[in-house]
Design an enzyme around this catalytic site. Structure first.
Site, PDB file in Angstrom:
ATOM      1  N   ASN A  48     -97.017  36.327 -27.304  1.00 44.69           N
ATOM      2  CA  ASN A  48     -96.950  35.849 -28.683  1.00 44.69           C
ATOM      3  C   ASN A  48     -96.524  37.050 -29.519  1.00 44.69           C
ATOM      4  O   ASN A  48     -97.338  37.905 -29.835  1.00 44.69           O
ATOM      5  CB  ASN A  48     -98.324  35.325 -29.118  1.00 44.69           C
ATOM      6  CG  ASN A  48     -98.356  34.957 -30.585  1.00 44.69           C
ATOM      7  OD1 ASN A  48     -97.305  34.892 -31.239  1.00 44.69           O
ATOM      8  ND2 ASN A  48     -99.538  34.711 -31.126  1.00 44.69           N
TER       9      ASN A  48
ATOM     10  N   LYS B 216     -95.635  37.171 -32.491  1.00 44.01           N
ATOM     11  CA  LYS B 216     -95.987  37.061 -33.915  1.00 44.01           C
ATOM     12  C   LYS B 216     -94.776  37.465 -34.778  1.00 44.01           C
ATOM     13  O   LYS B 216     -93.647  37.186 -34.394  1.00 44.01           O
ATOM     14  CB  LYS B 216     -97.237  37.905 -34.213  1.00 44.01           C
ATOM     15  CG  LYS B 216     -98.382  37.565 -33.253  1.00 44.01           C
ATOM     16  CD  LYS B 216     -99.706  38.129 -33.644  1.00 44.01           C
ATOM     17  CE  LYS B 216    -100.749  37.696 -32.622  1.00 44.01           C
ATOM     18  NZ  LYS B 216    -102.098  38.083 -32.975  1.00 44.01           N
TER      19      LYS B 216
ATOM     20  N   HIS C 240    -102.410  28.314 -33.950  1.00 36.64           N
ATOM     21  CA  HIS C 240    -102.914  29.682 -33.779  1.00 36.64           C
ATOM     22  C   HIS C 240    -103.894  29.995 -34.908  1.00 36.64           C
ATOM     23  O   HIS C 240    -103.712  29.515 -36.035  1.00 36.64           O
ATOM     24  CB  HIS C 240    -101.745  30.677 -33.776  1.00 36.64           C
ATOM     25  CG  HIS C 240    -102.185  32.051 -33.380  1.00 36.64           C
ATOM     26  ND1 HIS C 240    -102.753  32.928 -34.271  1.00 36.64           N
ATOM     27  CD2 HIS C 240    -102.173  32.676 -32.173  1.00 36.64           C
ATOM     28  CE1 HIS C 240    -103.071  34.039 -33.625  1.00 36.64           C
ATOM     29  NE2 HIS C 240    -102.727  33.920 -32.354  1.00 36.64           N
TER      30      HIS C 240
ATOM     31  N   GLU D 150    -104.183  32.423 -36.746  1.00 36.13           N
ATOM     32  CA  GLU D 150    -103.539  32.988 -37.950  1.00 36.13           C
ATOM     33  C   GLU D 150    -102.890  31.877 -38.787  1.00 36.13           C
ATOM     34  O   GLU D 150    -102.891  31.931 -40.017  1.00 36.13           O
ATOM     35  CB  GLU D 150    -102.503  34.050 -37.533  1.00 36.13           C
ATOM     36  CG  GLU D 150    -103.209  35.311 -37.052  1.00 36.13           C
ATOM     37  CD  GLU D 150    -102.468  36.108 -35.992  1.00 36.13           C
ATOM     38  OE1 GLU D 150    -101.250  35.912 -35.815  1.00 36.13           O
ATOM     39  OE2 GLU D 150    -103.125  36.933 -35.327  1.00 36.13           O
TER      40      GLU D 150
ATOM     41  N   GLU E 288    -108.896  31.376 -27.687  1.00 35.39           N
ATOM     42  CA  GLU E 288    -108.795  32.709 -28.278  1.00 35.39           C
ATOM     43  C   GLU E 288    -109.951  32.940 -29.250  1.00 35.39           C
ATOM     44  O   GLU E 288    -109.880  32.491 -30.403  1.00 35.39           O
ATOM     45  CB  GLU E 288    -107.476  32.856 -29.045  1.00 35.39           C
ATOM     46  CG  GLU E 288    -106.242  32.660 -28.189  1.00 35.39           C
ATOM     47  CD  GLU E 288    -105.014  33.338 -28.810  1.00 35.39           C
ATOM     48  OE1 GLU E 288    -104.415  34.161 -28.115  1.00 35.39           O
ATOM     49  OE2 GLU E 288    -104.685  33.052 -29.979  1.00 35.39           O
TER      50      GLU E 288
ATOM     51  N   GLY F 298    -106.425  41.055 -31.593  1.00 37.52           N
ATOM     52  CA  GLY F 298    -105.898  42.254 -32.246  1.00 37.52           C
ATOM     53  C   GLY F 298    -106.946  43.309 -32.543  1.00 37.52           C
ATOM     54  O   GLY F 298    -106.687  44.256 -33.268  1.00 37.52           O
TER      55      GLY F 298
ATOM     56  N   SER G  80    -106.784  40.390 -27.104  1.00 37.89           N
ATOM     57  CA  SER G  80    -106.787  41.750 -26.551  1.00 37.89           C
ATOM     58  C   SER G  80    -106.631  41.783 -25.030  1.00 37.89           C
ATOM     59  O   SER G  80    -107.269  42.598 -24.356  1.00 37.89           O
ATOM     60  CB  SER G  80    -108.035  42.513 -27.000  1.00 37.89           C
ATOM     61  OG  SER G  80    -108.024  42.657 -28.415  1.00 37.89           O
TER      62      SER G  80
HETATM   63  P1  PGA Z   1    -103.792  40.073 -29.197  1.00 36.69           P
HETATM   64  O1  PGA Z   1    -103.323  38.664 -29.828  1.00 36.69           O
HETATM   65  O2  PGA Z   1    -103.416  40.050 -27.733  1.00 36.69           O
HETATM   66  O3  PGA Z   1    -103.045  41.112 -29.968  1.00 36.69           O
HETATM   67  O4  PGA Z   1    -105.263  40.160 -29.369  1.00 36.69           O
HETATM   68  C1  PGA Z   1    -103.475  37.464 -29.128  1.00 36.69           C
HETATM   69  C2  PGA Z   1    -103.023  36.299 -29.984  1.00 36.69           C
HETATM   70  O5  PGA Z   1    -103.275  36.315 -31.200  1.00 36.69           O
HETATM   71  O6  PGA Z   1    -102.412  35.342 -29.479  1.00 36.69           O
END
Ligand code: PGA
Length: 251
Positions: free
Chosen positions: A9, A11, A95, A97, A167, A173, A213
């Site tokens: 992803n 982003k 997601h 976000e 998630e 993140g 992560s």
């Molecule tokens: P991350 O993000 O691996 O940076 O924690 C995962 C995601 O938001 O899909």
């Protein structure tokens, strides 16, 4: 048998040049890996470049969002057909976000999932709890609400196509990963929910990823869990070497 699916992803990262540079290095590193479905969920603006570069490779194209209408006065939105035009196969929907920053509700996410399925896109549906919800013991209740909102009303065949990404929001993140046993516990709970809504046979077909992560250092432990079928990878997917290590976790 569920085939593992590991998806990047990206982003809001990478220009066309940066995407091309990534692929130049990444494609040879994963060549010959047919054990895993390798997916790159990229920004709309690089779909064209990435689709050209990954043609005739073992890498599949994904997007990060889609709207629930075919066309019309929806400024700034992108329709399923516009994604399909580039050979996009997967699309991340819901997601955390999108939910937190852009106010997407379970109702809208359900409509998007329905539209994606009707259009021939495979949704990667994201669910997961905040830190506060986890600390209050609401992890399962939160996942249940998000799963039921989308899966109720689907046919078994539709349900079996969807990829779920569990998630935990506090792990995205932040460098904090859920322990593999915590992730396994919630993911097996999600599978039991699907069993309840549909039946065991359908629940056993659905691929459920862990996200939050994921790194080369923790992917093997996560993938060793019986119910974890893959990963949705943010930060560590931006670097070709680290994402290749994740994808090639069996080596
Ligand atoms: P991350 O993000 O691996 O940076 O924690 C995962 C995601 O938001 O899909």
């Amino acid at each position: 048998m569920r085939k593992p699916i590991i998806a990047a992803n990206w982003k809001m990262h990478k220009t066309v040049k940066e995407a091309n540079d990534f692929l130049q290095e990444f494609i040879p590193l994963v060549e010959g890996n047919n054990d895993v479905d390798i997916v790159l969920c990229v920004p709309f603006t690089v779909l064209d470049a990435v689709s050209k570069k990954i043609a005739d490779t073992n890498i599949t194209l994904g997007a990060q969002n889609v709207y629930c209408q075919d066309k019309g006065a929806f400024t700034g939105e992108v329709a399923p057909q516009m994604l399909l035009e580039f050979g996009t196969k997967y699309v991340i929907i819901g997601h955390s976000e999108r939910r937190a920053v852009f106010g997407e509700t379970d109702e809208l996410i359900k409509e998007k999932v329905n539209k994606a399925l009707q259009s021939g896109l495979i949704p990667i549906l994201c669910v997961g709890e905040t830190l506060e919800e986890r600390e209050k013991g609401f992890t399962e209740a939160k996942c249940r609400k998000q799963i039921e909102a989308v899966f109720h009303g689907l046919t078994k065949d539709q349900a079996a196509q969807i990829v779920i990404a569990y998630e935990p929001i506090w792990a995205i993140g932040t460098g904090k990963t859920a322990s593999s046993s915590d992730a396994e516990q919630t993911i097996s709970y999600i599978r039991s929910l699907l069993s309840g809504i549909f039946d065991e046979d359908t629940a056993l077909k659905v691929r459920i990823q862990y996200g939050g992560s994921v790194k080369p250092e923790n992917v093997q432990d996560l993938m060793a869990q019986p119910n974890i079928d893959g990963a949705l990878v943010g930060g560590a997917s931006l670097d070709p070497q680290s994402f290749a290590k994740i994808v090639n976790y069996k080596e």
